[in-house]
Design a protein around this motif. Structure first.
Motif, short mmCIF file in Angstrom:
data_model
loop_
_atom_site.label_atom_id
_atom_site.label_comp_id
_atom_site.label_asym_id
_atom_site.label_seq_id
_atom_site.Cartn_x
_atom_site.Cartn_y
_atom_site.Cartn_z
N LYS A 17 0.84 -1.20 0.00
CA LYS A 17 0.00 0.00 0.00
C LYS A 17 0.87 1.25 0.00
CE LYS A 17 -3.80 2.32 2.35
NZ LYS A 17 -3.30 3.47 3.08
N ASP A 18 1.94 1.24 0.79
CA ASP A 18 2.86 2.38 0.82
C ASP A 18 3.47 2.62 -0.55
OD1 ASP A 18 2.37 2.67 3.54
OD2 ASP A 18 4.24 1.67 4.14
N LEU A 20 2.22 1.74 -3.48
CA LEU A 20 1.17 2.22 -4.38
C LEU A 20 0.88 3.70 -4.13
CD1 LEU A 20 -1.23 -0.83 -4.34
CD2 LEU A 20 -0.14 0.14 -6.38
N GLU A 21 0.83 4.09 -2.86
CA GLU A 21 0.59 5.50 -2.53
C GLU A 21 1.71 6.38 -3.07
OE1 GLU A 21 -2.06 5.24 1.55
OE2 GLU A 21 0.12 5.09 1.71
N GLN A 22 2.95 5.94 -2.94
CA GLN A 22 4.07 6.72 -3.46
C GLN A 22 4.00 6.81 -4.98
OE1 GLN A 22 6.46 8.51 -1.66
NE2 GLN A 22 6.69 9.37 -3.72
N SER A 24 1.33 6.64 -6.81
CA SER A 24 0.21 7.51 -7.19
C SER A 24 0.60 8.97 -7.03
CB SER A 24 -1.05 7.18 -6.39
OG SER A 24 -0.93 7.57 -5.04
N ARG A 25 1.33 9.32 -5.97
CA ARG A 25 1.80 10.70 -5.80
C ARG A 25 2.76 11.08 -6.92
NH1 ARG A 25 1.69 9.19 -0.29
NH2 ARG A 25 3.87 8.55 -0.36
N SER A 30 -4.83 9.77 -7.98
CA SER A 30 -5.32 9.19 -6.72
C SER A 30 -4.84 7.74 -6.60
CB SER A 30 -6.85 9.22 -6.68
OG SER A 30 -7.36 8.28 -7.62
N LEU A 31 -4.93 7.23 -5.39
CA LEU A 31 -4.58 5.83 -5.15
C LEU A 31 -5.49 4.91 -5.97
CD1 LEU A 31 -2.95 3.68 -3.67
CD2 LEU A 31 -4.54 3.92 -1.75
N THR A 32 -6.77 5.21 -6.00
CA THR A 32 -7.71 4.40 -6.79
C THR A 32 -7.32 4.42 -8.26
OG1 THR A 32 -9.53 4.74 -5.26
CG2 THR A 32 -10.12 4.16 -7.52
N GLU A 34 -4.41 4.94 -9.55
CA GLU A 34 -3.17 4.19 -9.72
C GLU A 34 -3.44 2.69 -9.77
OE1 GLU A 34 0.85 3.53 -10.32
OE2 GLU A 34 -0.20 5.44 -10.35
N ALA A 63 -10.35 8.10 -4.09
CA ALA A 63 -9.72 7.00 -3.37
C ALA A 63 -10.69 6.48 -2.33
CB ALA A 63 -8.44 7.47 -2.71
#
Length: 65
Positions: A17-18, A20-22, A24-25, A30-32, A34, A63
């Motif tokens: 998750k970390d 994926l969040e990076q 997406s940034r 958004s995370l969704t 991505e 997200a």
């Protein structure tokens, strides 16, 4: 993403998750978005376009995590 699109809740390792969040940034989405983008690419551009033509041109901004 339209409100009529189904929501999916899932569990994943925190480190994934970390990452994926990076990603997406870094991509400015958004995370969704991505996650959807990566899933669509995993099925291949031709197959995704044939199966879901309404997705072309959509931006996924919400997200749900």
């Amino acid at each position: 993403m339209a409100r009529s699109d189904p929501q999916v809740n899932l569990r994943m390792p925190a480190d994934l998750k970390d990452r994926l969040e990076q990603a997406s940034r870094d991509a400015g989405r958004s995370l969704t978005s991505e996650i959807v983008n990566r899933l669509e690419r995993s099925f291949g551009a031709t197959q995704t376009a044939e199966a879901s033509p309404q997705r072309q041109g959509h931006s996924h901004r919400r997200a749900h995590f």
